[in-house]
Scaffold this active site. Structure first.
Site, mmCIF file in Angstrom:
data_model
loop_
_atom_site.group_PDB
_atom_site.id
_atom_site.type_symbol
_atom_site.label_atom_id
_atom_site.label_comp_id
_atom_site.label_asym_id
_atom_site.label_seq_id
_atom_site.Cartn_x
_atom_site.Cartn_y
_atom_site.Cartn_z
ATOM 1 N N SER A 1 17.359 0.894 -0.306
ATOM 2 C CA SER A 1 16.628 -0.203 0.297
ATOM 3 C C SER A 1 15.573 -0.817 -0.617
ATOM 4 O O SER A 1 15.030 -1.882 -0.319
ATOM 5 C CB SER A 1 15.943 0.284 1.580
ATOM 6 O OG SER A 1 15.027 1.340 1.286
ATOM 7 N N LYS B 1 7.063 -2.359 -3.065
ATOM 8 C CA LYS B 1 8.036 -2.585 -1.987
ATOM 9 C C LYS B 1 7.342 -3.015 -0.706
ATOM 10 O O LYS B 1 6.296 -2.456 -0.338
ATOM 11 C CB LYS B 1 8.836 -1.302 -1.767
ATOM 12 C CG LYS B 1 9.946 -1.395 -0.731
ATOM 13 C CD LYS B 1 10.682 -0.062 -0.650
ATOM 14 C CE LYS B 1 11.806 -0.089 0.371
ATOM 15 N NZ LYS B 1 12.545 1.190 0.411
ATOM 16 N N SER C 1 17.445 5.490 -1.547
ATOM 17 C CA SER C 1 16.908 4.144 -1.729
ATOM 18 C C SER C 1 16.152 3.895 -3.021
ATOM 19 O O SER C 1 15.737 2.772 -3.287
ATOM 20 C CB SER C 1 15.998 3.784 -0.548
ATOM 21 O OG SER C 1 16.731 3.714 0.641
#
Length: 438
Positions: free
Chosen positions: A160, A91, A184
């Site tokens: 996210s 990420k 997330s």
């Protein structure tokens, strides 16, 4: 997206093909046996990325040349560890040496990391190869990036950690790293039909990851199965053994989710089907007598307060370069008093003591991983209501795939466990997943 050394892809419409690739456990065995190589695994991942990326947009930077070079070095050396040669996605709020960490924001454009985050370094020590950086929402909050759900391109992949979930769901990499502050990691896994794991806050070092809320932030992992997650967690944590699926039926506490917020009918039906299936194989399931709904508001209080502290410079110097939704949250957080923050934390601690006491007699709490299937549209990432209380209490959670709507859209359930029994939670979740595959 920055791409270095990837052949030109083709564009497709509708649902991206998600043909099942070899599991991480199977891949690890074939590498150890010499039946495949790190180079071959990287090339296969790059080919899959080239075929799916124009539709999915899961990646912000692809380090193809660096991944190939690392694969060559691994192939020329001795077996590195349990993840030898395995391509992973990371990420884009997590530092990877030599690659940008842009956090989904123009405020971080061009910022290149000088060294690996702790979790990335541990993955490399186990033999993993970083294929590139996956899309994050802006500073890991709610403003969506460009990523679409591989199971249905008209739906959000969640957030996210949107790119990490989508990259695994599309079969590009068997493992991806995300982070969770509210929901997330759990929610995107549920929406994309993959498994994910969130350890307790503080179980893994957050060094080298852009902070949002120190008492809530944790790194987590995506994979196709819970057994694969167990392998990754053991490798990163230096565990001497990989948790295997339990052989006996577990004892579970059931939360239907409506204690936390509205649950869509398809999710409620799927949960009941899951309970029936698990009981049919001997699971002992009883209703949980928990009142955790007020903790959602407490989570919001803690998140807003800590985010405003972490990002006070960005709010003060560049408010016009933040999305409306993030700027509004930071402004609200700046108005939260320390006393309100401390009171919310104290209530969470009291509830955590109650929950962990109940988990002394049960293996895990079973509940929806999200209110329903991934919402249609790409303008929002869905609601984290099913995760907020547990993240505030710093409890580990596993998202388990296998259930679907009548139209075939993924529905995920989750297990929440005792913070001191991570291996047991993963073993229980693997048992559950084996019985929920439809």
């Amino acid at each position: 997206m920055r791409v270095r050394g990837v052949a030109g892809p083709h564009r497709r419409a509708g649902v991206v093909s998600t043909a099942v690739t070899a599991s991480l456990q199977e891949t690890a065995r074939t590498v150890a046996a010499g039946s495949t190589t790190a180079t071959r695994l990287v090339e296969e991942a790059l080919e899959r990325l080239a075929a799916t990326e124009p539709d999915i947009h899961a990646w912000v930077t692809v380090a193809a040349d660096a991944a190939r070079e690392q694969a060559r070095r691994l192939d020329a050396g001795s077996h590195r560890g349990p993840l030898h040669g395995v391509p992973v996605g990371v990420k884009d709020i997590i530092d990877v040496a030599g690659l940008p960490t842009e956090c989904g924001s123009p405020l971080r454009a061009g910022r290149v990391a000088g060294e690996d985050a702790w979790v990335v370094a541990r993955l490399r020590e186990a033999g993993a190869i970083v294929l590139g950086k996956t899309v994050t929402t802006e500073f890991a909050y709610f403003q969506p990036g460009p990523t679409r759900n591989p199971r249905d391109l008209t739906r959000t992949p969640g957030g996210s950690s949107s790119g990490s979930a989508a990259a695994v769901a599309a079969g590009v990499v068997p493992v991806a790293v995300g982070t969770q502050t509210a929901g997330s990691v759990i929610r995107p896994a549920a929406f994309c039909g993959v498994a994910s794991y969130v350890p307790p806050v503080g179980a893994l070092s957050y060094e080298g990851i852009h902070p949002m809320c120190p008492s809530l932030d944790t790194a987590g992992f995506f994979a196709t199965t819970v057994e694969d997650l167990a392998l990754v967690r053991a490798a990163v944590g230096g565990w001497s053994e990989v948790p295997a699926p339990r052989s006996d039926a577990p004892t579970l506490l059931l939360m239907r989710g409506d204690e936390l917020g509205p649950v869509e009918p398809e999710m409620a039906d799927a949960l009941e089907r899951a309970v029936t299936a698990l009981r049919g194989d001997g699971a002992r399931i009883s209703d949980a007598t928990l009142r955790l709904g007020p903790l959602e508001d407490d989570h919001v209080t803690v998140m807003e307060y800590e985010a405003a502290v972490s990002m006070r410079t960005e709010l003060a110097t560049s408010p016009d370069r933040l999305s409306d939704i993030l700027r509004e949250m930071l402004v609200k957080g700046a108005a939260v008093g320390e006393a309100s923050w401390a009171a919310a934390r104290a209530r969470a601690t009291a509830q955590r003591d109650l929950v962990t006491g109940l988990l002394g007699e049960a293996d895990a709490i079973l509940l929806p991983a999200a209110p329903g299937p991934a919402p249609e549209g790409l303008g929002a990432t869905g609601k984290p209501t099913m995760s907020r209380p547990f993240q505030l209490m710093n409890l580990p959670a596993v998202a388990i795939p296998g259930m679907r709507t009548a139209a075939g859209v993924p529905l995920g359930v989750q297990l929440v466990g005792h913070p001191g029994r991570e291996a047991g939670l993963l073993a229980t979740a693997a048992w559950v997943q084996a019985r929920l595959q439809e």
